[in-house]
Write an enzyme that holds these catalytic residues in place. Structure first.
Site, PDB file in Angstrom:
ATOM      1  N   GLY A   8       0.800  -1.226   0.000  1.00 22.73           N
ATOM      2  CA  GLY A   8       0.000   0.000   0.000  1.00 22.73           C
ATOM      3  C   GLY A   8       0.825   1.263   0.000  1.00 22.73           C
ATOM      4  O   GLY A   8       0.632   2.145   0.851  1.00 22.73           O
ATOM      5  N   ARG A  11      -0.230   5.873  -0.973  1.00 21.16           N
ATOM      6  CA  ARG A  11      -0.541   7.075  -0.207  1.00 21.16           C
ATOM      7  C   ARG A  11      -0.246   6.832   1.275  1.00 21.16           C
ATOM      8  O   ARG A  11       0.083   5.722   1.689  1.00 21.16           O
ATOM      9  CB  ARG A  11      -2.010   7.455  -0.375  1.00 21.16           C
ATOM     10  CG  ARG A  11      -2.976   6.375   0.086  1.00 21.16           C
ATOM     11  CD  ARG A  11      -4.416   6.762  -0.154  1.00 21.16           C
ATOM     12  NE  ARG A  11      -5.340   5.739   0.357  1.00 21.16           N
ATOM     13  CZ  ARG A  11      -6.657   5.870   0.365  1.00 21.16           C
ATOM     14  NH1 ARG A  11      -7.206   6.978  -0.095  1.00 21.16           N
ATOM     15  NH2 ARG A  11      -7.423   4.901   0.838  1.00 21.16           N
ATOM     16  N   VAL A  58      -4.540  -7.116  -1.573  1.00 16.77           N
ATOM     17  CA  VAL A  58      -4.448  -8.037  -0.436  1.00 16.77           C
ATOM     18  C   VAL A  58      -5.736  -8.827  -0.215  1.00 16.77           C
ATOM     19  O   VAL A  58      -5.756  -9.751   0.587  1.00 16.77           O
ATOM     20  CB  VAL A  58      -4.038  -7.302   0.856  1.00 16.77           C
ATOM     21  CG1 VAL A  58      -2.689  -6.631   0.700  1.00 16.77           C
ATOM     22  CG2 VAL A  58      -5.104  -6.305   1.303  1.00 16.77           C
ATOM     23  N   ASN A  81       1.075  -2.742   5.474  1.00 16.60           N
ATOM     24  CA  ASN A  81       0.509  -1.414   5.692  1.00 16.60           C
ATOM     25  C   ASN A  81      -0.873  -1.248   5.075  1.00 16.60           C
ATOM     26  O   ASN A  81      -1.697  -0.493   5.596  1.00 16.60           O
ATOM     27  CB  ASN A  81       1.452  -0.359   5.115  1.00 16.60           C
ATOM     28  CG  ASN A  81       0.776   0.978   4.958  1.00 16.60           C
ATOM     29  OD1 ASN A  81       0.554   1.718   5.927  1.00 16.60           O
ATOM     30  ND2 ASN A  81       0.401   1.309   3.725  1.00 16.60           N
ATOM     31  N   TYR A 150     -13.597  -1.642  12.070  1.00 15.39           N
ATOM     32  CA  TYR A 150     -12.171  -1.332  12.018  1.00 15.39           C
ATOM     33  C   TYR A 150     -11.479  -1.806  13.296  1.00 15.39           C
ATOM     34  O   TYR A 150     -10.433  -2.468  13.249  1.00 15.39           O
ATOM     35  CB  TYR A 150     -11.978   0.160  11.827  1.00 15.39           C
ATOM     36  CG  TYR A 150     -10.535   0.597  11.782  1.00 15.39           C
ATOM     37  CD1 TYR A 150      -9.778   0.434  10.633  1.00 15.39           C
ATOM     38  CD2 TYR A 150      -9.925   1.195  12.896  1.00 15.39           C
ATOM     39  CE1 TYR A 150      -8.450   0.836  10.577  1.00 15.39           C
ATOM     40  CE2 TYR A 150      -8.609   1.600  12.852  1.00 15.39           C
ATOM     41  CZ  TYR A 150      -7.871   1.421  11.693  1.00 15.39           C
ATOM     42  OH  TYR A 150      -6.552   1.814  11.656  1.00 15.39           O
ATOM     43  N   LYS A 154      -8.545  -4.792  13.564  1.00 16.39           N
ATOM     44  CA  LYS A 154      -7.201  -4.536  14.068  1.00 16.39           C
ATOM     45  C   LYS A 154      -6.890  -5.377  15.309  1.00 16.39           C
ATOM     46  O   LYS A 154      -5.749  -5.818  15.504  1.00 16.39           O
ATOM     47  CB  LYS A 154      -7.025  -3.047  14.362  1.00 16.39           C
ATOM     48  CG  LYS A 154      -6.987  -2.174  13.113  1.00 16.39           C
ATOM     49  CD  LYS A 154      -5.847  -2.555  12.180  1.00 16.39           C
ATOM     50  CE  LYS A 154      -5.693  -1.574  11.033  1.00 16.39           C
ATOM     51  NZ  LYS A 154      -4.553  -1.936  10.147  1.00 16.39           N
TER      52      LYS A 154
END
Length: 228
Positions: A8, A11, A58, A81, A150, A154
């Site tokens: 990634g 950006r 991914v 990332n 999210y 994580k």
């Protein structure tokens, strides 16, 4: 000079971390979902041969396998990332379940798929280090529930990294999660309190000092240990 793979790099943190590693002399293989999205700041490195760019999504096992076949030689550093913030609706009381599944596919399954695909190259390094960009938002020591897809992705990624650290310990391969801080990127927003360059430099310094004693742990971008 180390060889690093950073996913990634189009950006944000991935872009800046690739730039930091390149400017200190490392060889970098950067992945992008679309080869048409090469950032101008990295184009000179690519044209000079210091940066190799590989198309990889991914979410897609075939794409990951093809990227792994394109990388020759040992890999010393693998930085997972690539990530997404998740769907607009991600409350425990109002969930976009398809969006939740996609968030897990990118943020949790993606890093594991990438590690497995690049294990042959990592095993050829004398000091292989796997770093997954996590988030303190996934820490179970916090009861906050906003952006729960999210957060959950994580938290799960942290557990995956801990498991990889256990399974790869006999081979001397380090695996850690790193919270990059609340960074001013497209994901973090303009109101975030940390410049992306400062975060990337901190992560690079942490990578340099990682040892087997650190494997399986969770750190912030300054190298401080965080609770899972």
């Amino acid at each position: 000079m180390a060889t690093a793979i950073v996913t990634g790099v189009g950006r944000g943190i991935g872009h800046e971390l690739a730039r930091v590693l390149l400017e200190r002399g490392d060889r970098v293989v950067g992945t992008l979902r679309s080869m048409g999205a090469i950032p101008p700041a990295l184009r000179d490195h690519a044209e000079a041969g210091r940066l190799s760019l590989v198309a990889m999504d991914v979410r897609d096992p075939a794409s990951i396998a093809a990227a792994a076949r394109a990388v020759d030689g040992p890999v010393d550093i693998l930085v997972n990332n690539a990530g997404v913030i998740g769907p607009e609706r991600q409350s425990t009381l109002d969930m976009d379940f398809d969006g939740f599944l996609d968030t897990l596919a990118v943020n949790t399954l993606g890093p594991l798929r990438v590690v497995q695909a690049f294990l042959p190259q990592l095993r050829r390094s004398a000091s292989a280090r796997i770093v997954t960009i996590g988030s303190r938002m996934g820490s179970l020591s916090y009861a906050k529930s906003d952006r729960i897809a999210y957060r959950a992705s994580k938290a799960a990624a942290n557990k995956v990294m801990q498991g990889l650290a256990t399974d790869l310990a006999p081979e001397g391969i380090v695996a850690v999660s790193v919270h990059p801080g609340w960074v001013r990127t497209d994901m973090g927003g303009a109101g975030a309190d940390l410049d992306v360059g400062e975060s990337a430099r901190g992560i690079a310094a942490l990578i340099d000092r990682l040892s087997m004693a650190d494997s399986g742990l969770f750190f912030d971008w300054q190298g401080e240990r965080l609770p899972f």
